[in-house]
Motif scaffolding. Structure first.
Motif, PDB file in Angstrom:
ATOM      1  N   LEU A  95      -6.129   0.826   7.398  1.00 47.11           N
ATOM      2  CA  LEU A  95      -6.681   0.831   6.055  1.00 47.11           C
ATOM      3  C   LEU A  95      -5.595   1.288   5.081  1.00 47.11           C
ATOM      4  O   LEU A  95      -5.183   2.455   5.098  1.00 47.11           O
ATOM      5  N   ASN A  96      -5.092   0.343   4.320  1.00 42.16           N
ATOM      6  CA  ASN A  96      -4.006   0.664   3.392  1.00 42.16           C
ATOM      7  C   ASN A  96      -4.547   0.890   1.987  1.00 42.16           C
ATOM      8  O   ASN A  96      -5.158   0.012   1.403  1.00 42.16           O
ATOM      9  N   LEU A  97      -4.290   2.071   1.474  1.00 43.85           N
ATOM     10  CA  LEU A  97      -4.786   2.424   0.150  1.00 43.85           C
ATOM     11  C   LEU A  97      -3.674   2.297  -0.881  1.00 43.85           C
ATOM     12  O   LEU A  97      -2.536   2.687  -0.632  1.00 43.85           O
ATOM     13  N   ASN A  98      -4.024   1.732  -2.029  1.00 37.86           N
ATOM     14  CA  ASN A  98      -3.089   1.706  -3.143  1.00 37.86           C
ATOM     15  C   ASN A  98      -3.436   2.837  -4.086  1.00 37.86           C
ATOM     16  O   ASN A  98      -4.577   2.968  -4.511  1.00 37.86           O
ATOM     17  N   ILE A  99      -2.449   3.639  -4.372  1.00 36.49           N
ATOM     18  CA  ILE A  99      -2.652   4.786  -5.251  1.00 36.49           C
ATOM     19  C   ILE A  99      -2.225   4.392  -6.658  1.00 36.49           C
ATOM     20  O   ILE A  99      -1.256   3.651  -6.841  1.00 36.49           O
ATOM     21  N   LYS A 100      -2.930   4.906  -7.654  1.00 36.29           N
ATOM     22  CA  LYS A 100      -2.616   4.569  -9.036  1.00 36.29           C
ATOM     23  C   LYS A 100      -1.217   5.046  -9.430  1.00 36.29           C
ATOM     24  O   LYS A 100      -0.795   6.141  -9.051  1.00 36.29           O
ATOM     25  N   ASN A 101      -0.543   4.235 -10.201  1.00 30.31           N
ATOM     26  CA  ASN A 101       0.788   4.595 -10.686  1.00 30.31           C
ATOM     27  C   ASN A 101       0.792   5.957 -11.389  1.00 30.31           C
ATOM     28  O   ASN A 101       1.728   6.729 -11.277  1.00 30.31           O
ATOM     29  N   GLU A 102      -0.283   6.183 -12.104  1.00 31.91           N
ATOM     30  CA  GLU A 102      -0.458   7.427 -12.827  1.00 31.91           C
ATOM     31  C   GLU A 102      -0.213   8.640 -11.920  1.00 31.91           C
ATOM     32  O   GLU A 102       0.411   9.616 -12.313  1.00 31.91           O
ATOM     33  N   GLY A 157       0.808  -1.213   0.000  1.00 36.76           N
ATOM     34  CA  GLY A 157       0.000   0.000   0.000  1.00 36.76           C
ATOM     35  C   GLY A 157       0.839   1.259   0.000  1.00 36.76           C
ATOM     36  O   GLY A 157       2.065   1.195   0.163  1.00 36.76           O
ATOM     37  N   ASP A 158       0.173   2.381  -0.198  1.00 40.64           N
ATOM     38  CA  ASP A 158       0.884   3.654  -0.297  1.00 40.64           C
ATOM     39  C   ASP A 158       0.513   4.622   0.826  1.00 40.64           C
ATOM     40  O   ASP A 158       1.356   5.268   1.400  1.00 40.64           O
ATOM     41  N   ILE A 159      -0.782   4.688   1.068  1.00 35.64           N
ATOM     42  CA  ILE A 159      -1.263   5.615   2.091  1.00 35.64           C
ATOM     43  C   ILE A 159      -2.067   4.815   3.107  1.00 35.64           C
ATOM     44  O   ILE A 159      -2.866   3.956   2.733  1.00 35.64           O
ATOM     45  N   THR A 160      -1.850   5.115   4.372  1.00 32.74           N
ATOM     46  CA  THR A 160      -2.540   4.377   5.426  1.00 32.74           C
ATOM     47  C   THR A 160      -3.422   5.293   6.250  1.00 32.74           C
ATOM     48  O   THR A 160      -3.024   6.396   6.599  1.00 32.74           O
ATOM     49  N   ILE A 161      -4.612   4.809   6.519  1.00 30.05           N
ATOM     50  CA  ILE A 161      -5.497   5.525   7.433  1.00 30.05           C
ATOM     51  C   ILE A 161      -5.670   4.670   8.673  1.00 30.05           C
ATOM     52  O   ILE A 161      -5.966   3.473   8.583  1.00 30.05           O
ATOM     53  N   VAL A 162      -5.456   5.268   9.821  1.00 32.44           N
ATOM     54  CA  VAL A 162      -5.620   4.527  11.064  1.00 32.44           C
ATOM     55  C   VAL A 162      -7.106   4.505  11.406  1.00 32.44           C
ATOM     56  O   VAL A 162      -7.738   5.550  11.568  1.00 32.44           O
ATOM     57  N   VAL A 163      -7.635   3.321  11.521  1.00 28.85           N
ATOM     58  CA  VAL A 163      -9.089   3.178  11.676  1.00 28.85           C
ATOM     59  C   VAL A 163      -9.555   3.304  13.131  1.00 28.85           C
ATOM     60  O   VAL A 163     -10.658   3.751  13.403  1.00 28.85           O
ATOM     61  N   PHE A 164      -8.697   2.940  14.050  1.00 26.26           N
ATOM     62  CA  PHE A 164      -9.079   2.879  15.466  1.00 26.26           C
ATOM     63  C   PHE A 164      -9.928   4.045  15.970  1.00 26.26           C
ATOM     64  O   PHE A 164     -10.910   3.826  16.672  1.00 26.26           O
ATOM     65  N   PRO A 165      -9.549   5.281  15.650  1.00 23.71           N
ATOM     66  CA  PRO A 165     -10.330   6.398  16.201  1.00 23.71           C
ATOM     67  C   PRO A 165     -11.811   6.355  15.808  1.00 23.71           C
ATOM     68  O   PRO A 165     -12.637   6.948  16.488  1.00 23.71           O
ATOM     69  N   PHE A 166     -12.145   5.639  14.715  1.00 26.88           N
ATOM     70  CA  PHE A 166     -13.544   5.659  14.258  1.00 26.88           C
ATOM     71  C   PHE A 166     -14.347   4.466  14.751  1.00 26.88           C
ATOM     72  O   PHE A 166     -15.551   4.400  14.557  1.00 26.88           O
ATOM     73  N   VAL A 215      -7.271   6.638  -6.103  1.00 27.02           N
ATOM     74  CA  VAL A 215      -7.161   5.415  -5.309  1.00 27.02           C
ATOM     75  C   VAL A 215      -7.562   4.218  -6.168  1.00 27.02           C
ATOM     76  O   VAL A 215      -8.620   4.195  -6.773  1.00 27.02           O
ATOM     77  N   GLU A 216      -6.697   3.229  -6.184  1.00 26.91           N
ATOM     78  CA  GLU A 216      -6.919   2.089  -7.057  1.00 26.91           C
ATOM     79  C   GLU A 216      -7.593   0.935  -6.324  1.00 26.91           C
ATOM     80  O   GLU A 216      -8.500   0.296  -6.827  1.00 26.91           O
ATOM     81  N   SER A 217      -7.103   0.659  -5.130  1.00 27.77           N
ATOM     82  CA  SER A 217      -7.665  -0.426  -4.334  1.00 27.77           C
ATOM     83  C   SER A 217      -7.261  -0.222  -2.884  1.00 27.77           C
ATOM     84  O   SER A 217      -6.522   0.705  -2.565  1.00 27.77           O
TER      85      SER A 217
END
Length: 603
Positions: A91-98, A46-55, A81-83
């Motif tokens: 929550l790990n987000l994959n960002i598009k190569n583009e 993944g590229d960007i992570t969101i910490v879910v715990f607070p929610f 965001v690709e996936s």
RNA sequence: GCCUCGGUAGCUCAGUUGGAUAGAGCAACUGCCUUCUAAGCAGUAGGUCAUGGGUUCGAAUCCCGUCCGGGGUACCA
């Protein structure tokens, strides 16, 4: 003209998307501080992570399910965001190569990527650094000060400020008289010319001479039965020096002349050292010209009842209201103390320039001093007084402990630089490098490498902390060092030269879809640079820049090892790798420039 | 005494507003140059994050105590 593109950072976009997601999914609008958007750890997908715990508390669901729900929402809303994937509460987000490739294109294109330009609301920041005494040459401690001062000035500029670099030279006082007296007493025919000794070193030798004689006199008097304190105050050379200071203050012609001459020697010596270090100043102040101004300011303060006078006619500031003590500003005999000249210097600066912020690069042993100075300047009505910034840095220690001028345990600045250059020269010869260069070019490169090593070594550590300098080990050229970064740069330049030789032109039409792990890592790191510059500015920390560049070139070297560039057959991919390489070189250079470090084309 | 800053691998240092298994370099050991520069790359080994408590879903990180170290507390600069 290219229209100004307001590029929103992906983090910002995602942050608001998360806020939206939580609000819509769980009917509760979270505080922005609760939304933690961070770069995914290297060992995770993944590229960007969101910490879910607070929610979790809001959603009343498991971390995994909450993550999935938010992830799905973001996937729909944010195009880049690709996936995504939920691992534990992350929550790990994959960002598009583009997205990353677009980032590369803009950083390759923008000549000033990450470096802010002056604008309408540009602030003027004055940075004071160096601040030497004229009774001895510069040493390692001064080097840290000078490098930090210069670098922080560059960093502030890169953050859009107008910077005035200034120096306050302590050119008066009892310590200068000591050197003068020693010169007079024990060899008044000496000049830098006829001894071949650099001016500041010659004066420094006189200072040491004085201390040796003085110590002998004190010992002798103590042996004769005098108490140490009495002996220290009555040693003949001390009495003579005090008389000399009195004469100086009374403008005695002969004394003033000698003072001019010897200070002249010192300035010439300092200039050489500054030049070698690559630091400079826009405006130099001299304490001999500011201390009387300071005295006047104190007297004005007394007039205006900002300060008060005691029975012995000494002048004080009562700072107990600010949680500090009482502070003396003028002695009972009317002479000024250390802080008096700082007030005078401030006043002169205030008159000379329109300063929004004042930064003092001074060691942390003076924390209390600057706390007081801030209050005093504020009381006296200087607008930037209260929020002057004391850039307080730690000491440089040697394996043997603290450096002490009097005990001769200092590492001399000039010696150190020469030694580093000679190590660079030997190292180069050993490795069989630079043989194709002319003598002059080679020497210049040795100089760059030597200073790169020294500067990087000092600037990579958090300025606030004390640091250890081991002369035997600190002159390292491998690993996390300046030369390592310079070497990577030289390598890239070599590749680019060869590309040019083969008539390969770089184009910003990056036409590839797939990215290798290393390629993507590099793109991600490149995209961080503007943020790193801001961070370094906000935290007054060249170390943040240094560590970032190291990370960048370390990743590049891995990429370089694993991938062919010029031998890559796919022209589009070859072009991409060349642009990537050129961009890494550019960012590394512009980062190192903020540290005052030059990058050689070959080494 | 009081104020203040610090303590992370043998050594020198990183470690984001509290987040996943604490990271680099050096030193040690082991591999990789017929290929764009080996000042490079890969691997092995190395940790009670000074220490005891607390706060909480979660602490190297925040709070309190203790120990150790630096600096300051001048009619020095």
């Amino acid at each position: 003209m290219r229209p100004k593109i307001i590029k929103m950072k992906i983090e910002t976009i995602i942050q608001s998307a998360v806020q939206e997601a939580v609000t819509e999914l769980y009917y509760f609008s979270p505080d922005v501080t609760q939304i933690q958007v961070q770069n995914t750890k290297k060992d995770q997908k993944g590229d960007i992570t969101i910490v879910v715990f607070p929610f979790v508390r809001i959603s009343k669901k498991s971390p995994e399910e909450t993550g999935r729900e938010i992830g799905n929402y973001i996937l729909k809303k944010v195009n880049s965001v690709e996936s995504f994937e939920v691992v534990k509460g992350f929550l790990n987000l994959n960002i598009k190569n583009e997205y990353w490739i677009n980032g590369l294109v803009s950083s390759f294109n923008e000549s000033t990527f990450g470096i802010a330009e002056h604008s309408e609301d540009t602030k003027t920041v004055m940075v004071e650094y160096s601040s030497p005494n004229t009774n001895k040459p510069l040493h390692l401690g001064h080097i840290r000060n000078n490098l930090l001062g210069y670098s922080i000035s560059e960093i502030l500029k890169a953050n859009g400020n107008k910077v005035i670099k200034t120096n306050i030279v302590n050119d008066r006082g009892i310590h200068i008289c000591k050197s003068m007296y020693a010169w007079q007493q024990w060899g008044s025919d000496r000049t830098p010319e006829n001894t071949g000794i650099k001016g500041d070193h010659l004066v420094g030798e006189c200072y040491v001479e004085f201390n040796n004689h003085y110590k002998a006199e004190v010992d002798e008097l103590v042996k004769q039965g005098m108490t140490e304190e009495l002996a220290e105050n009555n040693a003949p050379s001390m009495l003579a020096v005090r008389e000399m200071l009195r004469k100086w203050e009374a403008h005695d012609l002969e004394t003033i002349q000698l003072w001019h001459t010897m200070n002249g020697w010192v300035y010439k010596g300092f200039d050489e050292t500054y030049k070698k270090l690559g630091v400079d100043f826009d405006k130099i102040y001299y304490e001999s010209e500011t201390y009387l101004v300071g005295k006047d300011e104190v007297l004005r303060g007394l007039d205006e009842n900002i300060f008060f006078q005691k029975d012995d006619s000494s002048v004080w500031a009562d700072l107990t209201g600010e949680g500090l003590d009482q502070k003396i500003l003028l002695r009972s005999d009317g002479t000024s103390v250390y802080i008096t000249q700082d007030i005078g210097t401030a006043k002169m600066r205030y008159n000379d320039f329109s300063i929004d912020k004042m930064v003092y690069v001074v060691g942390n042993e003076q924390n209390y001093h600057f706390q007081i100075l801030a209050v005093l300047l504020d009381k006296l009505g200087f607008k930037w007084g209260k929020d002057l910034y004391h850039f307080s840095y730690g000491m440089v220690e040697l394996p043997s402990g603290k450096m002490k001028s009097r005990e001769g345990t200092v590492v001399d600045a000039d010696d150190l630089i020469e030694e580093m250059i000679s190590v660079a020269r030997n190292m180069s010869a050993e490795l069989g490098k630079l043989e194709s260069l002319s003598q002059e070019e080679a020497e210049n490169t040795f100089r760059m490498i030597a200073l790169g090593a020294l500067k990087y070594f000092i600037l990579k550590v958090d300025p606030r902390k004390n640091m250890l300098f081991n002369p035997a080990e600190s002159i390292d050229f491998n690993g996390n060092t300046g030369p390592f970064i310079q070497y990577t740069h030289a390598r890239i330049k070599s590749v680019l030269r060869k590309a040019a030789e083969k008539q390969i032109e770089l184009t910003i039409d990056i036409d590839i879809k797939e990215l290798s792990t290393k390629e993507k890592e590099l793109l991600k790191t490149i995209s961080l640079f503007p943020e790193v510059v801001k961070d370094a500015g906000a935290n007054y920390s060249p170390a943040i820049i240094a560590n970032f560049i190291y990370e960048l070139v370390k990743e590049y070297n891995q990429f370089y090892h694993d991938h062919s560039i010029l031998l890559e057959e796919d022209a589009a991919r070859r072009n991409f790798r060349l642009v990537l390489s050129a961009t890494v070189a550019k960012i590394a250079s512009s980062g190192m420039k903020l540290l005052g470090i030059e990058m050689p084309e070959r080494m």
